[in-house]
Design an enzyme around this catalytic site. Structure first.
Site, PDB file in Angstrom:
ATOM      1  N   GLU A 104       0.951   3.877   1.802  1.00  0.00           N
ATOM      2  CA  GLU A 104       1.426   4.303   3.125  1.00  0.00           C
ATOM      3  C   GLU A 104       2.626   3.477   3.587  1.00  0.00           C
ATOM      4  OE1 GLU A 104      -3.191   4.558   3.450  1.00  0.00           O
ATOM      5  OE2 GLU A 104      -1.718   3.434   2.295  1.00  0.00           O
ATOM      6  N   HIS A 147       0.850  -1.180   0.000  1.00  0.00           N
ATOM      7  CA  HIS A 147       0.000   0.000   0.000  1.00  0.00           C
ATOM      8  C   HIS A 147       0.893   1.240   0.000  1.00  0.00           C
ATOM      9  CE1 HIS A 147      -3.846  -1.988   1.831  1.00  0.00           C
ATOM     10  NE2 HIS A 147      -3.249  -2.777   0.948  1.00  0.00           N
ATOM     11  N   CYS A 169      -2.472  -0.099   7.462  1.00  0.00           N
ATOM     12  CA  CYS A 169      -1.691   1.128   7.287  1.00  0.00           C
ATOM     13  C   CYS A 169      -1.784   2.034   8.514  1.00  0.00           C
ATOM     14  CB  CYS A 169      -2.129   1.857   6.029  1.00  0.00           C
ATOM     15  SG  CYS A 169      -1.710   0.924   4.535  1.00  0.00           S
ATOM     16  N   CYS A 211      -6.239   2.087   5.728  1.00  0.00           N
ATOM     17  CA  CYS A 211      -6.891   0.864   6.186  1.00  0.00           C
ATOM     18  C   CYS A 211      -6.297   0.495   7.558  1.00  0.00           C
ATOM     19  CB  CYS A 211      -6.665  -0.259   5.174  1.00  0.00           C
ATOM     20  SG  CYS A 211      -4.952  -0.850   5.126  1.00  0.00           S
TER      21      CYS A 211
END
Length: 146
Positions: free
Chosen positions: A53, A51, A84, A81
């Site tokens: 992040e 992801h 993250c 999410c």
């Protein structure tokens, strides 16, 4: 200055969109400079943890040659999410600013509120700054999948 970081974050999200990834971009700032930028690369790397992040955190730690990101702010186009959000806690990020809500998997305010959970050993300040651009990019991406 914040507007500049937001624009860079949205540019990263657009890179993800163009690459067929969920359009999320992240920028890590310390002082008055960007120390890391990333966008989702789950499909390209065949890695469910890739992801924006997480990738930006890794780059920032490498750039600073540090274990933690004290004094840093992350700008991210979509609400993190749970994975993250917890990565932000583990990295000791000072603050995160996100531009669109993640109603299906939000770990900050939409489904869960991990960053305000007092049972964790670090609190990440967070701010939701709604930006139509970020929301539209997400909507366009998922409309294209239907």
């Amino acid at each position: 200055m914040e507007e500049k970081w937001i624009k860079e974050c949205l540019k990263e999200a657009e890179k993800a969109f163009d690459a067929g990834e969920v359009p999320v971009g992240a920028v890590v700032v310390k002082g008055n400079r960007i120390i890391a930028k990333a966008h989702n690369r789950v499909e390209k790397l065949k890695d469910p943890t890739a992801h924006a992040e997480v990738l930006a955190i890794r780059k920032a730690l490498k750039e600073l040659r540090e274990k933690y990101l004290y004094g840093c702010t992350m700008y991210v186009s979509l609400e993190p999410c749970p994975m993250c959000a917890y990565a932000l806690i583990l990295a000791r990020m000072d603050r995160v600013v996100f531009l669109a809500q993640n109603e299906k998997a939000g770990g900050v305010m939409s489904l869960y509120n991990l960053l305000d959970d007092k049972s964790f050993n670090h609190r990440v300040k967070w701010e939701y700054k709604p930006m139509k651009e970020a929301q539209v990019l997400i909507e366009r991406f998922f409309e294209g999948l239907r």
